[in-house]
Design a protein around this motif. Structure first.
Motif, PDB file in Angstrom:
ATOM      1  N   MET A 150     -38.815  40.812  76.797  1.00  0.00           N
ATOM      2  CA  MET A 150     -37.636  40.052  76.608  1.00  0.00           C
ATOM      3  C   MET A 150     -36.549  40.845  75.593  1.00  0.00           C
ATOM      4  SD  MET A 150     -39.113  36.095  75.760  1.00  0.00           S
ATOM      5  CE  MET A 150     -37.680  35.149  76.099  1.00  0.00           C
ATOM      6  N   LEU A 151     -37.307  41.529  74.798  1.00  0.00           N
ATOM      7  CA  LEU A 151     -36.254  42.571  73.938  1.00  0.00           C
ATOM      8  C   LEU A 151     -35.440  43.581  74.645  1.00  0.00           C
ATOM      9  CD1 LEU A 151     -38.304  43.103  70.807  1.00  0.00           C
ATOM     10  CD2 LEU A 151     -36.155  42.022  70.835  1.00  0.00           C
ATOM     11  N   VAL A 152     -36.155  44.083  75.812  1.00  0.00           N
ATOM     12  CA  VAL A 152     -35.656  45.096  76.549  1.00  0.00           C
ATOM     13  C   VAL A 152     -34.228  44.269  77.231  1.00  0.00           C
ATOM     14  CG1 VAL A 152     -35.933  46.372  78.779  1.00  0.00           C
ATOM     15  CG2 VAL A 152     -37.480  46.566  77.062  1.00  0.00           C
ATOM     16  N   VAL A 153     -34.441  43.305  77.909  1.00  0.00           N
ATOM     17  CA  VAL A 153     -33.326  42.422  78.619  1.00  0.00           C
ATOM     18  C   VAL A 153     -32.247  42.052  77.647  1.00  0.00           C
ATOM     19  CG1 VAL A 153     -32.952  40.521  80.043  1.00  0.00           C
ATOM     20  CG2 VAL A 153     -34.992  41.685  80.299  1.00  0.00           C
ATOM     21  N   GLN A 154     -32.713  41.723  76.332  1.00  0.00           N
ATOM     22  CA  GLN A 154     -31.661  41.320  75.475  1.00  0.00           C
ATOM     23  C   GLN A 154     -30.911  42.689  75.113  1.00  0.00           C
ATOM     24  OE1 GLN A 154     -33.132  39.636  71.862  1.00  0.00           O
ATOM     25  NE2 GLN A 154     -33.499  37.925  72.532  1.00  0.00           N
ATOM     26  N   ASP A 155     -31.554  43.877  75.006  1.00  0.00           N
ATOM     27  CA  ASP A 155     -30.692  45.101  74.777  1.00  0.00           C
ATOM     28  C   ASP A 155     -29.598  45.560  76.019  1.00  0.00           C
ATOM     29  OD1 ASP A 155     -32.294  45.603  72.542  1.00  0.00           O
ATOM     30  OD2 ASP A 155     -33.581  47.004  73.491  1.00  0.00           O
ATOM     31  N   LEU A 156     -30.071  44.843  77.100  1.00  0.00           N
ATOM     32  CA  LEU A 156     -29.232  45.137  78.281  1.00  0.00           C
ATOM     33  C   LEU A 156     -28.077  43.943  78.361  1.00  0.00           C
ATOM     34  CD1 LEU A 156     -28.816  46.543  81.292  1.00  0.00           C
ATOM     35  CD2 LEU A 156     -30.234  44.829  82.194  1.00  0.00           C
ATOM     36  N   ALA A 157     -28.332  42.785  77.727  1.00  0.00           N
ATOM     37  CA  ALA A 157     -27.372  41.741  77.705  1.00  0.00           C
ATOM     38  C   ALA A 157     -26.083  42.123  76.668  1.00  0.00           C
ATOM     39  CB  ALA A 157     -28.225  40.697  77.258  1.00  0.00           C
ATOM     40  N   ILE A 158     -26.543  43.055  75.763  1.00  0.00           N
ATOM     41  CA  ILE A 158     -25.351  43.339  74.765  1.00  0.00           C
ATOM     42  C   ILE A 158     -24.157  43.990  75.504  1.00  0.00           C
ATOM     43  CG2 ILE A 158     -26.442  45.647  74.320  1.00  0.00           C
ATOM     44  CD1 ILE A 158     -24.714  43.331  71.654  1.00  0.00           C
ATOM     45  N   VAL A 159     -24.444  44.727  76.769  1.00  0.00           N
ATOM     46  CA  VAL A 159     -23.538  45.287  77.512  1.00  0.00           C
ATOM     47  C   VAL A 159     -22.203  44.275  77.949  1.00  0.00           C
ATOM     48  CG1 VAL A 159     -22.739  46.792  79.213  1.00  0.00           C
ATOM     49  CG2 VAL A 159     -24.891  47.189  77.983  1.00  0.00           C
ATOM     50  N   PRO A 160     -22.519  43.309  78.575  1.00  0.00           N
ATOM     51  CA  PRO A 160     -21.548  42.218  78.915  1.00  0.00           C
ATOM     52  C   PRO A 160     -21.062  41.740  77.811  1.00  0.00           C
ATOM     53  CG  PRO A 160     -23.711  41.457  79.499  1.00  0.00           C
ATOM     54  CD  PRO A 160     -23.945  42.975  79.278  1.00  0.00           C
ATOM     55  N   MET A 161     -22.051  41.218  76.739  1.00  0.00           N
ATOM     56  CA  MET A 161     -21.253  40.643  75.467  1.00  0.00           C
ATOM     57  C   MET A 161     -20.236  41.342  74.887  1.00  0.00           C
ATOM     58  SD  MET A 161     -24.873  38.854  74.316  1.00  0.00           S
ATOM     59  CE  MET A 161     -23.988  37.877  72.881  1.00  0.00           C
ATOM     60  N   LEU A 162     -20.506  42.710  74.715  1.00  0.00           N
ATOM     61  CA  LEU A 162     -19.621  43.762  74.187  1.00  0.00           C
ATOM     62  C   LEU A 162     -18.400  43.731  74.874  1.00  0.00           C
ATOM     63  CD1 LEU A 162     -21.860  46.611  73.146  1.00  0.00           C
ATOM     64  CD2 LEU A 162     -20.810  45.057  71.530  1.00  0.00           C
ATOM     65  N   ILE A 163     -18.152  43.271  76.113  1.00  0.00           N
ATOM     66  CA  ILE A 163     -17.205  43.166  76.868  1.00  0.00           C
ATOM     67  C   ILE A 163     -16.405  41.995  76.820  1.00  0.00           C
ATOM     68  CG2 ILE A 163     -15.946  43.320  79.262  1.00  0.00           C
ATOM     69  CD1 ILE A 163     -18.127  45.189  80.105  1.00  0.00           C
ATOM     70  N   ILE A 164     -17.128  40.778  76.705  1.00  0.00           N
ATOM     71  CA  ILE A 164     -16.559  39.503  76.570  1.00  0.00           C
ATOM     72  C   ILE A 164     -16.025  39.033  75.260  1.00  0.00           C
ATOM     73  CG2 ILE A 164     -17.047  37.060  77.464  1.00  0.00           C
ATOM     74  CD1 ILE A 164     -18.923  38.042  79.476  1.00  0.00           C
ATOM     75  N   TRP A 165     -17.132  39.299  74.480  1.00  0.00           N
ATOM     76  CA  TRP A 165     -17.029  38.481  73.045  1.00  0.00           C
ATOM     77  C   TRP A 165     -15.744  38.967  72.225  1.00  0.00           C
ATOM     78  CZ3 TRP A 165     -20.586  35.860  75.204  1.00  0.00           C
ATOM     79  CH2 TRP A 165     -20.863  34.619  74.649  1.00  0.00           C
ATOM     80  N   PRO A 166     -15.491  40.274  72.293  1.00  0.00           N
ATOM     81  CA  PRO A 166     -14.210  40.726  71.357  1.00  0.00           C
ATOM     82  C   PRO A 166     -12.955  40.285  71.982  1.00  0.00           C
ATOM     83  CG  PRO A 166     -15.672  42.453  71.790  1.00  0.00           C
ATOM     84  CD  PRO A 166     -16.384  41.458  72.697  1.00  0.00           C
ATOM     85  N   GLN A 167     -13.162  39.649  73.330  1.00  0.00           N
ATOM     86  CA  GLN A 167     -11.914  38.970  74.019  1.00  0.00           C
ATOM     87  C   GLN A 167     -11.670  37.563  73.412  1.00  0.00           C
ATOM     88  OE1 GLN A 167      -9.723  41.009  75.889  1.00  0.00           O
ATOM     89  NE2 GLN A 167     -11.316  42.882  75.529  1.00  0.00           N
ATOM     90  N   LEU A 168     -12.747  37.060  73.128  1.00  0.00           N
ATOM     91  CA  LEU A 168     -12.517  35.722  72.469  1.00  0.00           C
ATOM     92  C   LEU A 168     -11.467  35.338  71.489  1.00  0.00           C
ATOM     93  CD1 LEU A 168     -16.395  34.788  72.293  1.00  0.00           C
ATOM     94  CD2 LEU A 168     -14.776  34.189  74.064  1.00  0.00           C
ATOM     95  N   GLY A 169     -10.549  34.239  71.711  1.00  0.00           N
ATOM     96  CA  GLY A 169      -9.493  34.033  70.703  1.00  0.00           C
ATOM     97  C   GLY A 169      -8.495  34.811  70.490  1.00  0.00           C
ATOM     98  N   LEU A 170      -8.297  36.100  71.567  1.00  0.00           N
ATOM     99  CA  LEU A 170      -7.119  36.791  71.791  1.00  0.00           C
ATOM    100  C   LEU A 170      -6.239  36.095  72.774  1.00  0.00           C
ATOM    101  CD1 LEU A 170      -8.784  40.476  71.853  1.00  0.00           C
ATOM    102  CD2 LEU A 170      -7.899  39.159  69.760  1.00  0.00           C
ATOM    103  N   PRO A 171      -4.733  36.417  72.281  1.00  0.00           N
ATOM    104  CA  PRO A 171      -3.530  35.754  73.276  1.00  0.00           C
ATOM    105  C   PRO A 171      -3.938  36.201  74.642  1.00  0.00           C
ATOM    106  CG  PRO A 171      -2.787  36.627  71.468  1.00  0.00           C
ATOM    107  CD  PRO A 171      -4.122  37.093  71.162  1.00  0.00           C
ATOM    108  N   THR A 172      -4.479  37.314  75.029  1.00  0.00           N
ATOM    109  CA  THR A 172      -4.444  37.748  76.442  1.00  0.00           C
ATOM    110  C   THR A 172      -5.729  37.287  77.053  1.00  0.00           C
ATOM    111  OG1 THR A 172      -5.532  39.611  75.641  1.00  0.00           O
ATOM    112  CG2 THR A 172      -3.225  39.675  75.978  1.00  0.00           C
ATOM    113  N   PHE A 173      -6.583  36.830  76.384  1.00  0.00           N
ATOM    114  CA  PHE A 173      -7.769  36.292  77.182  1.00  0.00           C
ATOM    115  C   PHE A 173      -7.804  35.078  77.905  1.00  0.00           C
ATOM    116  CE2 PHE A 173     -11.772  33.606  77.079  1.00  0.00           C
ATOM    117  CZ  PHE A 173     -12.744  34.575  77.279  1.00  0.00           C
TER     118      PHE A 173
END
Length: 660
Positions: A150-173
Motif C-alpha cells: 500500500m505504501l508503494v501505491v501511495q508513493d505513486l499517488a503523490i504524483v497526481p496529487m502534486l498536480i491537483i492540490w497546489p491548484q486548489l483555491g487559485l483563481p485559475t483552478f
C-alpha cells in the motif's frame, strides 16, 4: 559567507539532530525538522540568515527524493498483495481525504483548507513504517507485506496529487484548467517513454563506456533534475517530472548503480528540505495552539486507522492484519510534507495553517512506534473474547497427530519442508495465518490449520504436546519468541527448531530450549565451501573448517546432540569422494580392455560406476565390460584416485603397465 555559512550551519545542526533522533529511536527526518525550527527565524541564537535561499536549494532535495523514488518503484513488490494495494489504497486515500475534509469543516475551516488537511493526512510514512517493522522484527509478516504494498501505491499517488492540490483555491483552478494540466502531463509522459526507449539508454551506454564515476553521477543527476525543470517550464510540478524520469531510468540496467550513487547526494539535499520546513514553524505558535495540534493528530490517527482496518477486510485479510494496518499506518507521511510545501509555495493554502498541520503530522510520526507496539496485546485480548470461534482445519486427521511434525509458518521454507516430509510419508501439519498460503496448501492436499501460531488454542489443535518435532519458520522475531514461550509451557518435552534472524534472537530462543538455525549464516557457509573447493582445498579439510565454524556460531546448541556429529562425519566422508566423467581416448592403456583386465580398483583405488556409450548410460558395469575409445566413464573416488584413472585413459600413457 552568506548562503555558504547557512549551509554549514544546517549540515552541522542536522548531524546533531540526526544523532538525537537515533538515540530517541525516531526517524531522522524528525531530527531535521526540529533542527530547522532551532536555526529558523523564529528562535534566538544562531539562525539562518537567508531562509528563502535555503528553500530554493531544498527544491533540489525534493527533485532528488522523487527521482530516486521513481527509480525504486517496482511493480514486483505489489504482486503478493496486488489487489489490496492497487484497489484498496486509492479507496483508502479517498476515504481519508473525505474524513480529513470533515474534520476541517468541524473546525470551521473553508472547503479548500479542509481538502488540504484531508490530502495531508491521506498518505503514510514509508520511513516510519519500515523503521517500526524492523525494530519489532516484523519484516516478512503478512501484515508487513500489505503495508509495504500500500505504501508503494501511495508513493505513486503523490504524483497526481502534486498536480491537483497546489491548484486548489487559485483563481485559475477549474475543470478546464485541470483537464489542460492532464493533457500536458499525458504528452509529457509519452515523450518520456520515447526518451526512455530511444535516447536515455544510448546516452547511458556512452557514459558508462567512459568508466568515469563522476560523469555517471553527473549524467543521472542531470537527467532527474533536468527533466524536472522541463516539467516546471511546462507549468507542471518539478517533482512530477523528476519522478517520471526516475521511473524511466528504473527500467535501465544501470538503475541499481544510479540509486547507489545518488543516495548520498539525495540525503544531503533532503536534510535541507526537511530543515527548511522546520524553519517555517513558529514554536510560540505551536505552544499557544498545543491543544489544537494534539487534537488534530489524535483525530487524524483514529480516523485514518479505522479506514485502513476497514479497507483491508473486503480483500480477505482478517485476524491481526486489519489491527496491524490501523495502528501501524495511521501516521502522516514524509511525502505529505512535500505536498504541503508545494501548496504553501503556490499560495493555495494560507501560510498560517502550515505550522499547525506540520506540528500535527510530526506528532503522529512520534506516536506510531508506541501504537504499533499495542498490536500484539490488543490482538490477544480480541482473540480471548472470540476463543469459542471454530478453527479452520484442512486435511487434518486427529488420530494421526501423534509422533508427527508441526510446522509453524507455511511460507517458502515451511512449504518446502512440508513437501519433503510428505514425500517421505512423515505425518506433518502446518499452522499458517495467511489465507492465500492456506489455500495453496489445500490445493496440494497438505494438512494445515488456519490460525495464529502464538495462540494456545491453535497450538493445541495441532497436538503440539504429542509431536515428535516442532519447526518454526515464522519470519517475525517477536512472533517466533512468543510462540517459543508458549511451546515451552504447552509442550516442554518436544524439541523445537527455529529460523533466527540475528544473534540476539539466538540467545533468546536458546534460553527457551529452542535449536536455532541461522539461514544467512548457512547460506554464507555454502558459498564459502564452493569457493574453497574451486581453489582445490581438499574436501575433508573444507568440511572440517565448516564444522568448526558451525560450532563457533551455535556454541552450546549441539552439545547434547551426538547425532549431529554423526551426520557431519557422514557428510565429510561423502564429500571426500569426487564424482568425475572421464573420456577414454583411442590408444590409451585401458582402450579395448575389460574392467577385470584393467584392474582399475587395484591400480588406481577408484571405482567405475557408469559408462556412457552412444548416448546410452550403462550403470554399474560388470567385470567383463570392455572399454572402447570415446566411452565416457563415471569414476568415483578421491581426487588423487580419479587423477590416476585419468592418466590411464589418455593416449600418451598407452605404454603404462597394468597388472592383470
Amino acid at each position: 559567507m552568506g548562503i555558504a555559512s547557512d549551509l554549514v550551519l544546517i549540515i552541522v545542526a542536522g548531524m546533531l539532530g540526526g544523532y538525537i533522533a537515533r538515540l530517541c529511536r525516531q526517524p531522522l527526518l524528525l531530527g531535521y525538522i526540529i533542527v530547522g525550527i532551532l536555526v529558523g527565524p523564529y528562535t534566538g541564537g544562531i539562525t539562518v540568515s537567508k531562509v528563502h535561499d535555503v528553500e530554493k536549494l531544498a527544491e533540489i532535495g525534493v527533485g532528488l527524493l522523487l527521482f530516486t523514488l521513481g527509480i525504486e518503484f517496482s511493480l514486483k513488490e505489489l504482486k503478493p498483495v496486488k489487489m489490496v494495494a492497487l484497489i484498496g489504497t486509492p479507496v483508502q486515500i479517498l476515504l481519508t481525504i473525505i474524513y480529513g475534509w470533515g474534520i476541517g469543516k468541524i473546525m470551521g475551516w473553508d472547503n479548500i483548507v479542509s481538502l488540504w488537511f484531508g490530502g495531508f493526512i491521506s498518505l503514510s510514512s514509508t520511513m516510519v513504517v519500515l523503521k517500526t517493522l524492523e525494530s519489532k522484527g516484523l519484516v516478512g509478516t503478512l501484515s508487513s507485506k500489505v503495508m509495504l504494498g500500500m505504501l508503494v501505491v501511495q508513493d505513486l499517488a503523490i504524483v497526481p496529487m502534486l498536480i491537483i492540490w497546489p491548484q486548489l483555491g487559485l483563481p485559475t483552478f477549474g475543470l478546464g484548467q485541470l483537464g489542460y494540466a492532464g493533457i500536458k502531463a499525458a504528452v509529457f509522459i509519452a515523450t518520456m517513454i520515447f526518451l526512455g526507449a530511444r535516447i536515455i539508454p544510448k546516452v547511458m551506454e556512452i557514459v558508462v563506456g567512459w568508466h568515469s564515476r563522476e560523469m555517471f553521477l553527473l549524467t543521472i543527476s542531470a537527467i532527474g533534475l533536468g527533466v524536472g525543470y522541463a516539467t516546471h517550464l511546462l507549468g507542471l510540478s518539478f517533482a512530477f517530472g523528476a519522478f517520471a524520469a526516475g521511473m524511466v531510468l528504473s527500467e535501465s540496467r544501470y538503475s541499481y548503480q544510479a540509486i547507489s550513487d545518488l543516495l548520498p547526494l539525495r540525503d544531503i539535499f533532503s536534510l535541507l528540505f526537511f530543515a527548511s520546513m522546520g524553519m517555517l514553524i513558529d514554536p510560540v505558535f505551536i505552544w499557544n495552539n498545543l491543544g489544537l495540534v494534539v487534537l488534530l493528530a489524535v483525530l487524524a490517527m483514529v480516523g485514518k486507522g479505522l479506514v485502513f482496518a476497514l479497507v483491508s477486510k473486503p480483500f480477505g485479510y482478517g485476524n491481526v492484519v486489519p489491527l496491524a494496518l490501523g495502528l501501524g499506518m495511521s501516521q502522516v507521511g514524509e511525502l505529505s510534507f512535500l505536498l504541503l510545501q508545494q501548496g504553501a509555495d503556490s499560495g493555495s493554502i494560507p501560510r498560517q495553517y502550515f505550522p499547525l498541520f506540520l506540528g500535527a503530522g510530526i506528532l503522529t510520526m512520534m506516536l506510531t512506534p508506541l501504537l504499533s507496539g499495542l498490536t500484539g496485546p490488543l490482538y490477544s485480548i480480541l482473540k480471548k473474547r472470540r476463543q469459542d470461534d471454530p478453527l479452520q482445519t484442512i486435511n487434518v486427521t486427529e488420530n494421526e497427530l501423534h509422533e508427527h511434525v508441526v510446522i509453524l509458518g507455511g511460507g517458502r521454507v515451511g512449504s518446502f519442508v512440508a513437501g519433503i516430509l510428505d514425500r517421505m510419508d512423515i505425518v506433518n501439519v502446518t499452522i499458517e495465518l495467511n489465507n492465500k498460503t492456506v489455500k495453496a496448501a489445500e490445493e496440494q492436499e497438505r494438512a494445515v490449520i488456519f490460525g495464529d501460531a502464538t495462540q494456545p488454542m491453535v497450538l493445541e489443535a495441532a497436538a503440539v504436546d504429542k509431536a515428535k518435532l516442532i519447526l518454526m519458520t515464522i519470519p517475525s522475531v517477536a512472533g517466533s519468541s512468543s510462540a517459543a514461550a508458549m511451546l515451552a509451557h504447552i509442550a516442554p518435552n518436544v524439541p523445537v527448531v527455529a529460523l533466527v534472524r540475528n544473534s540476539e534472537q539466538i540467545a533468546s530462543l536458546k534460553s527457551l530450549g529452542v535449536t536455532p538455525i541461522f539461514p544467512e549464516f548457512e547460506t554464507g557457509l555454502e558459498m564459502t565451501r564452493e569457493a574453497l573447493i574451486n581453489y582445490h582445498v581438499p574436501a575433508p579439510e573444507v568440511q572440517t573448517f565448516m564444522d568448526e565454524l558451525r560450532r563457533e556460531r551455535y556454541t552450546g546448541v549441539f552439545v547434547n546432540r551426538p547425532e549431529y556429529e554423526i551426520l557431519s562425519r557422514l557428510r565429510r566422508a561423502s564429500e571426500s569422494l569426487t564424482m568425475n566423467w572421464v573420456t577414454v581416448e583411442k590408444g590409451s592403456a585401458i582402450d579395448g580392455r575389460t574392467l577385470i583386465e584393467s584392474n582399475i580398483r587395484a591400480a588406481t583405488g577408484a571405482s567405475v560406476v557408469g559408462i556412457i556409450r552412444g548416448g546410452i548410460l550403462r550403470p554399474n558395469p560388470d567385470g567383463g565390460f570392455r572399454f572402447k575409445a570415446s566411452d565416457l566413464a563415471g569414476v568415483i573416488g578421491s581426487e588423487k584416485e580419479v587423477n590416476k584413472f585419468r592418466e590411464l585413459s589418455i593416449a600418451e600413457k598407452e605404454d603404462t603397465l597394468i597388472e592383470g
